[in-house]
Design an enzyme around this catalytic site. Structure first.
Site, short mmCIF file in Angstrom:
data_model
loop_
_atom_site.label_atom_id
_atom_site.label_comp_id
_atom_site.label_asym_id
_atom_site.label_seq_id
_atom_site.Cartn_x
_atom_site.Cartn_y
_atom_site.Cartn_z
N ARG A 58 0.86 -1.21 0.00
CA ARG A 58 0.00 0.00 0.00
C ARG A 58 0.88 1.24 0.00
O ARG A 58 0.63 2.20 -0.71
CB ARG A 58 -0.92 0.00 1.22
CG ARG A 58 -1.97 -1.11 1.21
CD ARG A 58 -3.04 -0.88 2.26
NE ARG A 58 -2.56 -0.98 3.62
CZ ARG A 58 -2.64 -2.08 4.39
NH1 ARG A 58 -3.18 -3.19 3.92
NH2 ARG A 58 -2.19 -2.07 5.65
N LYS A 148 -12.06 15.14 3.86
CA LYS A 148 -13.16 14.66 3.01
C LYS A 148 -14.06 13.71 3.78
O LYS A 148 -13.58 12.92 4.60
CB LYS A 148 -12.59 13.92 1.80
CG LYS A 148 -13.66 13.47 0.81
CD LYS A 148 -13.15 12.43 -0.16
CE LYS A 148 -13.65 11.05 0.23
NZ LYS A 148 -13.38 10.03 -0.81
N GLU A 189 -19.00 15.59 0.34
CA GLU A 189 -19.24 14.67 -0.78
C GLU A 189 -20.53 13.86 -0.62
O GLU A 189 -20.52 12.80 0.02
CB GLU A 189 -18.04 13.71 -0.93
CG GLU A 189 -18.21 12.73 -2.09
CD GLU A 189 -17.02 11.77 -2.27
OE1 GLU A 189 -16.12 11.78 -1.41
OE2 GLU A 189 -17.03 11.02 -3.24
N LYS A 231 -18.13 18.10 -3.43
CA LYS A 231 -17.66 17.00 -4.30
C LYS A 231 -18.85 16.15 -4.70
O LYS A 231 -19.21 15.19 -4.00
CB LYS A 231 -16.60 16.16 -3.58
CG LYS A 231 -16.11 14.98 -4.39
CD LYS A 231 -14.82 14.39 -3.84
CE LYS A 231 -14.46 13.12 -4.58
NZ LYS A 231 -13.09 12.68 -4.31
P1 13P Z 1 -13.82 7.93 -7.61
O1 13P Z 1 -13.40 9.07 -8.49
O2 13P Z 1 -13.12 6.64 -7.92
O3 13P Z 1 -15.31 7.80 -7.51
O4 13P Z 1 -13.30 8.28 -6.16
C1 13P Z 1 -13.47 9.55 -5.70
C2 13P Z 1 -13.71 9.51 -4.25
O5 13P Z 1 -13.01 10.16 -3.50
C3 13P Z 1 -14.81 8.69 -3.75
O6 13P Z 1 -15.04 8.98 -2.42
#
Ligand code: 13P
Length: 354
Positions: A58, A148, A189, A231
């Site tokens: 990772r 986030k 998001e 987002k």
């Molecule tokens: P994806 O662009 O692969 O959807 O991932 C963005 C992300 O941060 C999802 O939480």
């Protein structure tokens, strides 16, 4: 300091810094690399290319991404996972410091994942508020400047319910307020999934409701809209819908949603890719650039749509690192071009596509 809405923090240095960070994350021609996969998700991604998901693998994979030469030309910030924030490069430099030295801003995913919402079969609520204040202080100490939190909304015959949308919006706003208290810029998001056979109109309707709930909650909880980013998902046809909306249609539906729900004070909207084909995600971003100048910057915060090709090239082999980095750099450059409305198919035509 009147206690009026949004005035509580106004004028302080921390607010000034957060607003500047939010604007820098959506600076001209740049977007965000989401590399914050949780342990189960990174395990799935690594296993898909036959790499064991050990802690060292990772770390090696994240190092490949973060130390891509000149990535800062197109990438403003990188979202990390908890484990990654404390890992180091081969030369012993903590990742947040290495990212900062390379001219990008380190961020951190702070939610603890979407769990079943009790009493609402098939719906989810994102957890992680307990102890968040203390975790944010620690993340800030380790170098994170933004955060986030992802809410996951599924579309089925009876879902999402209003209750699920409101519960997730409430949690997103509580997270955002705590971030700003800690001096971190929240990326908010609410992801409406593309899974299902629904037409694009249904995705638009649900995305609009989800975003409306989110801004109502942010407003009620006194979040400073100038010091955050949204987002969202792009508005798409369900993955299994027999009629797939075209690129222009997606851009129009997505923009209409934002226009209806996102206050102009928000400095930027950074789309997730959500499992779309990577080139298609770039085309959608390019099509959205026709609405520029919009009240907010329109940019990207892609995970899979930036990383997939690099990961498939790498396959855990040191000899493939340089080629994998080229692939990441290339996708980042295409998305940066799309933001500016100057992406063209020829950038991805054979010979240049990795
Ligand atoms: P994806 O662009 O692969 O959807 O991932 C963005 C992300 O941060 C999802 O939480």
């Amino acid at each position: 300091m009147t206690g009026g809405r949004g005035l509580v923090y106004t004028g302080s240095m921390a607010v000034h810094d957060m607003e500047a960070t939010a604007r820098a994350l959506v600076g001209p021609g740049k977007g965000i690399l989401a590399a914050d996969e949780s342990l189960p998700t990174i395990q799935k991604r690594l296993n898909a290319v036959e790499v064991a998901a050990t802690e060292e693998n990772r770390r090696a994979y994240r190092q490949l991404l973060f130390l891509t030469p000149e990535l800062a030309e197109f990438i403003s910030g990188i979202i990390l996972f908890d484990e990654t924030l404390s890992q180091k490069t081969d030369h012993g430099v903590p990742f947040p410091e290495a990212i900062t030295r390379a001219g990008m801003i380190p961020g951190i995913k702070v939610d603890l994942g979407a769990k079943p919402l009790a009493g609402f079969p098939g719906e989810k609520i994102t957890e992680g508020l307990d102890g968040l204040r203390e975790r944010l202080a620690e993340y800030s100490r380790l170098g994170a400047r933004f955060a986030k939190w992802r809410a996951v909304i599924a579309i089925t015959d009876g879902a999402p319910t209003r209750f699920c949308l409101e519960a997730n919006a409430h949690a997103l706003a509580r997270y955002a307020a705590l971030c700003q208290e800690a001096g971190l810029v929240p990326i908010v998001e609410p992801e409406v999934l593309m899974d299902g056979a629904h037409p694009i109109e249904r995705h638009q309707e649900v995305t609009e409701q989800a975003q409306q709930c989110v801004f109502e909650a942010l407003f009620a909880q006194r979040v400073n809209l100038r010091a955050m980013l949204l987002k969202p998902n792009m508005v798409l046809s369900g993955k299994d819908c027999p009629r797939q909306a075209g690129v222009a249609e997606v851009a129009i539906a997505t923009f209409r949603c934002l226009q209806t729900t996102v206050p102009a004070a928000v400095p930027g909207v950074v789309f997730l890719s959500g499992g779309q084909d990577d080139i298609r995600a770039t085309e959608h971003l390019q099509a959205l650039s026709r609405f520029v100048p919009a009240p907010w910057e329109l940019s990207f915060s892609f995970g899979r749509a930036l990383q997939d090709r690099a990961l498939r090239i790498w396959r855990g082999k040191a000899a493939n690192v340089a080629a994998a980095r080229q692939a990441l750099y290339h996708r980042a450059s295409c998305n940066a071009a799309a933001r500016n409305g100057i992406y063209s198919d020829s950038m991805d035509s054979s010979g240049k596509t990795f």
